[in-house]
Design a protein around this motif. Structure first.
Motif, PDB file in Angstrom:
ATOM      1  N   GLY A 169       0.817  -1.205   0.000  1.00  0.00           N
ATOM      2  CA  GLY A 169       0.000   0.000   0.000  1.00  0.00           C
ATOM      3  C   GLY A 169       0.854   1.260   0.000  1.00  0.00           C
ATOM      4  N   ASP A 170       0.204   2.407  -0.120  1.00  0.00           N
ATOM      5  CA  ASP A 170       0.918   3.685  -0.103  1.00  0.00           C
ATOM      6  C   ASP A 170       1.469   3.953   1.284  1.00  0.00           C
ATOM      7  N   MET A 171       2.732   4.357   1.340  1.00  0.00           N
ATOM      8  CA  MET A 171       3.370   4.680   2.598  1.00  0.00           C
ATOM      9  C   MET A 171       3.883   6.115   2.521  1.00  0.00           C
ATOM     10  N   VAL A 172       3.801   6.805   3.629  1.00  0.00           N
ATOM     11  CA  VAL A 172       4.315   8.161   3.707  1.00  0.00           C
ATOM     12  C   VAL A 172       5.780   8.088   4.093  1.00  0.00           C
ATOM     13  N   MET A 173       6.642   8.631   3.249  1.00  0.00           N
ATOM     14  CA  MET A 173       8.076   8.700   3.543  1.00  0.00           C
ATOM     15  C   MET A 173       8.420  10.171   3.714  1.00  0.00           C
ATOM     16  N   HIS A 174       9.005  10.531   4.854  1.00  0.00           N
ATOM     17  CA  HIS A 174       9.257  11.935   5.153  1.00  0.00           C
ATOM     18  C   HIS A 174      10.524  12.044   5.988  1.00  0.00           C
ATOM     19  N   GLU A 175      11.198  13.163   5.901  1.00  0.00           N
ATOM     20  CA  GLU A 175      12.412  13.346   6.705  1.00  0.00           C
ATOM     21  C   GLU A 175      12.092  13.463   8.195  1.00  0.00           C
ATOM     22  N   ASP A 176      10.876  13.908   8.509  1.00  0.00           N
ATOM     23  CA  ASP A 176      10.422  13.968   9.892  1.00  0.00           C
ATOM     24  C   ASP A 176       9.691  12.658  10.214  1.00  0.00           C
ATOM     25  N   PRO A 177      10.233  11.822  11.101  1.00  0.00           N
ATOM     26  CA  PRO A 177       9.615  10.527  11.394  1.00  0.00           C
ATOM     27  C   PRO A 177       8.181  10.626  11.904  1.00  0.00           C
ATOM     28  N   LYS A 178       7.822  11.742  12.519  1.00  0.00           N
ATOM     29  CA  LYS A 178       6.454  11.910  13.014  1.00  0.00           C
ATOM     30  C   LYS A 178       5.443  11.909  11.871  1.00  0.00           C
ATOM     31  N   GLU A 179       5.860  12.344  10.708  1.00  0.00           N
ATOM     32  CA  GLU A 179       4.974  12.379   9.544  1.00  0.00           C
ATOM     33  C   GLU A 179       4.681  10.970   9.019  1.00  0.00           C
ATOM     34  N   GLU A 180       5.528  10.013   9.370  1.00  0.00           N
ATOM     35  CA  GLU A 180       5.346   8.639   8.902  1.00  0.00           C
ATOM     36  C   GLU A 180       4.455   7.823   9.831  1.00  0.00           C
ATOM     37  N   TYR A 181       3.996   8.471  10.902  1.00  0.00           N
ATOM     38  CA  TYR A 181       3.103   7.781  11.836  1.00  0.00           C
ATOM     39  C   TYR A 181       1.838   7.340  11.103  1.00  0.00           C
ATOM     40  N   GLY A 182       1.424   6.124  11.312  1.00  0.00           N
ATOM     41  CA  GLY A 182       0.232   5.606  10.643  1.00  0.00           C
ATOM     42  C   GLY A 182       0.571   4.645   9.515  1.00  0.00           C
ATOM     43  N   ASN A 183       1.837   4.615   9.072  1.00  0.00           N
ATOM     44  CA  ASN A 183       2.227   3.610   8.084  1.00  0.00           C
ATOM     45  C   ASN A 183       2.087   2.225   8.715  1.00  0.00           C
ATOM     46  N   LYS A 184       1.468   1.341   7.993  1.00  0.00           N
ATOM     47  CA  LYS A 184       1.293  -0.014   8.509  1.00  0.00           C
ATOM     48  C   LYS A 184       2.340  -0.925   7.884  1.00  0.00           C
ATOM     49  N   PRO A 185       3.115  -1.630   8.715  1.00  0.00           N
ATOM     50  CA  PRO A 185       4.118  -2.548   8.173  1.00  0.00           C
ATOM     51  C   PRO A 185       3.444  -3.797   7.619  1.00  0.00           C
ATOM     52  N   PRO A 186       4.126  -4.510   6.728  1.00  0.00           N
ATOM     53  CA  PRO A 186       3.552  -5.782   6.244  1.00  0.00           C
ATOM     54  C   PRO A 186       3.492  -6.785   7.392  1.00  0.00           C
ATOM     55  N   GLN A 187       2.577  -7.752   7.265  1.00  0.00           N
ATOM     56  CA  GLN A 187       2.441  -8.776   8.282  1.00  0.00           C
ATOM     57  C   GLN A 187       3.642  -9.694   8.277  1.00  0.00           C
ATOM     58  N   ILE A 188       3.998 -10.131   9.443  1.00  0.00           N
ATOM     59  CA  ILE A 188       5.086 -11.092   9.579  1.00  0.00           C
ATOM     60  C   ILE A 188       4.531 -12.470   9.257  1.00  0.00           C
ATOM     61  N   PRO A 189       5.213 -13.236   8.419  1.00  0.00           N
ATOM     62  CA  PRO A 189       4.731 -14.587   8.121  1.00  0.00           C
ATOM     63  C   PRO A 189       4.616 -15.412   9.399  1.00  0.00           C
ATOM     64  N   GLU A 190       3.563 -16.218   9.467  1.00  0.00           N
ATOM     65  CA  GLU A 190       3.352 -17.092  10.617  1.00  0.00           C
ATOM     66  C   GLU A 190       2.910 -18.453  10.100  1.00  0.00           C
TER      67      GLU A 190
END
Length: 147
Positions: A93-114
């Protein structure tokens, strides 16, 4: 010497009882009926849809599902009351990439395989449900992809 033998016998018997309680077996039947289970790809990953034609809500609860090497919780659809949905995030999905890490809050990482507790094919899933306060497993087969 005699006490040591009694101790070893006691440990052996306890280990047998402990292993019996943790056995995971697939259930041949479940107090629910399903129509065609299907999955779709969306911008975030895979969405597995489990349409339920009848379920004994007072006896069981559908908790989670293993599918395509991942595990996800099952949620009841808000639009369709007889549909359970599991979302598997693939990280596309779309991810926010920004020099300020606070702006990237809300990005969801991919699920870890289980890994599934049972061997399954690509068109199968393991349904995790609770019945009488016991976790049980049921294999869903014939899962198809829809557009």
């Amino acid at each position: 010497m005699r006490n040591a033998l009694h101790l070893l016998a006691g440990v052996f018997i306890l280990s047998i009882f402990a292993s019996c309680g943790s056995n995971k077996d697939l259930q041949a039947r479940i107090p629910a009926q399903f129509s065609e289970v299907y999955y779709t790809y969306n911008s975030n990953g895979i969405q597995l849809n489990i349409p339920v034609t009848s379920i004994q809500d007072q006896r069981i609860s559908l908790d989670a599902v293993y599918f395509h090497g991942m595990k996800s919780d099952l949620k009841k659809s808000e639009e369709k009351p007889n549909l359970y949905v599991a979302d598997f995030r693939m990280g596309s999905g779309d991810m926010v990439m920004h020099e300020d890490p606070k702006e990237e809050y809300g990005n969801k990482p991919p699920q870890i395989p289980e890994k599934s507790p049972f061997e399954i094919e690509d068109d199968e899933a393991i349904l995790v449900f609770t019945q009488n306060d016991q976790v049980k497993y049921y294999k869903l087969t014939g899962i198809v992809e829809k557009e």
